[in-house]
Design a protein around this motif. Sequence first.
Motif, short mmCIF file in Angstrom:
data_model
loop_
_atom_site.label_atom_id
_atom_site.label_comp_id
_atom_site.label_asym_id
_atom_site.label_seq_id
_atom_site.Cartn_x
_atom_site.Cartn_y
_atom_site.Cartn_z
N ASP A 92 0.83 -1.20 0.00
CA ASP A 92 0.00 0.00 0.00
C ASP A 92 0.87 1.25 0.00
O ASP A 92 1.96 1.28 0.57
CB ASP A 92 -0.90 -0.01 1.24
N ALA A 96 1.50 0.14 4.34
CA ALA A 96 0.90 -1.11 4.82
C ALA A 96 1.15 -2.21 3.79
O ALA A 96 1.22 -1.97 2.59
CB ALA A 96 -0.59 -0.94 5.06
N GLU A 98 -0.19 -6.16 2.65
CA GLU A 98 -1.19 -7.22 2.78
C GLU A 98 -0.76 -8.41 1.94
O GLU A 98 -0.37 -8.25 0.78
CB GLU A 98 -2.57 -6.73 2.32
N GLU A 186 6.73 -7.88 9.36
CA GLU A 186 5.48 -8.62 9.49
C GLU A 186 4.79 -8.24 10.80
O GLU A 186 5.45 -7.92 11.80
CB GLU A 186 5.74 -10.12 9.44
N ALA A 187 3.47 -8.29 10.82
CA ALA A 187 2.70 -7.91 12.01
C ALA A 187 3.10 -8.77 13.20
O ALA A 187 3.21 -9.99 13.10
CB ALA A 187 1.21 -8.07 11.73
N LYS A 195 -0.55 -9.61 7.37
CA LYS A 195 -0.41 -8.16 7.23
C LYS A 195 0.93 -7.72 7.81
O LYS A 195 1.57 -8.46 8.57
CB LYS A 195 -1.55 -7.42 7.94
N THR A 197 4.01 -4.10 7.57
CA THR A 197 4.37 -2.78 7.03
C THR A 197 5.64 -2.92 6.21
O THR A 197 6.32 -3.95 6.27
CB THR A 197 4.59 -1.76 8.17
N TRP A 198 5.95 -1.89 5.45
CA TRP A 198 7.13 -1.95 4.61
C TRP A 198 7.70 -0.55 4.43
O TRP A 198 7.02 0.47 4.62
CB TRP A 198 6.80 -2.54 3.24
#
Length: 351
Positions: A92, A96, A98, A186-187, A195, A197-198
């Motif tokens: 995203d 974010a 996914e 990774e979450a 899910k 973040t990056w």
Amino acid sequence: MPNEPNRFGWIVEVDVNDPNSVPKKRTAMGRFKHEGAESIVAKDGRVVFYLGDDERFDYVYKFVTSGTFNPNDRAANMNLLDSGTLYVAKFDAGGALEWLPLVFDQGPLTAANGFDSQADVLIETRRAADLLGATKMDRPEDVQPNGVNGKVYVMLTNNTRRKDDQVDAANPRAKNAFGHIIEIAEADGDFAATKGTWEVLLKCGDPSVAAVGASFSTDTTRNGWFGMPDNCAVDAAGRLWVSTDGNNPKDTGRTDGLWAVDTEGGARATSKLFFRVPVGAEMCGPLFTPDDRTAFVAAQHPGDGGTDWAPFGRPSYYEDLSTRWPDFKDDMPVRPAVVVITKKDGGVIGS
């Protein structure tokens, strides 16, 4: 034969400890232009494999086994790759991540779109990822989980075909000649999470050329920068090691090689040259022993090209080679080779 292409593009597992074993195509991991399959055990014991599709505008994947790893029973682990879920990444713009499941009869992966079974989804993995709206990346090659800091590193080699109107947050440069590296978190630090973040760790290339838009730290020296990240490894201390494919004396003023990249603290995004391959070669397959006292690297196709190296300046053929590495004997051809590296004092590499 119309189905001939479907025989290719699979991960094949080989049991190197059993010379009588039969290699197995691990079809549950999808059919595409695999660069590799890097694994790590998740918090719940399932095994996670990160996979790159080495093509412009293709995808980053991961495969999570259904079963769990048993460290005390090797036989029980032999068929872990028979069953699991294959995911493709959507990055995203806000940072974010996914992981979208590639599962038959979920979302658009239905008979209406030409998928009659999970086998169809796996055979046409790229088309399935297209339908899910995954993020088209700049040649994702190696994807390496880091068990020390819990992050995942994606090597994006280059994509000079990306146009200005195709730029996105995860692929921030048009005509991306030098590639970049994405860092995934990774979450909850769980590699099996769906899910995360990056962020972009590095935009590669010569930082002294403003138009390139490289983003190495200011502590990176003239010899420290690189382009075209390809394979990578993580040592026991958590340092990222990046090998490259595409540097050459003509275009970048250097050959390919292996660079050490810091990912934490004030030294983050600082890169240091460690090893260079012979002219015409690319560096691949870096690997460290658990004690970090030995490193293995592979030099592919040394002596290739020839015109890219000014002192030679002509095509390189068997009868007229730009190098005869590693033997340097007139009666021996140039050869690809695996190189074993140790410190003279036997100490930890990179210390």
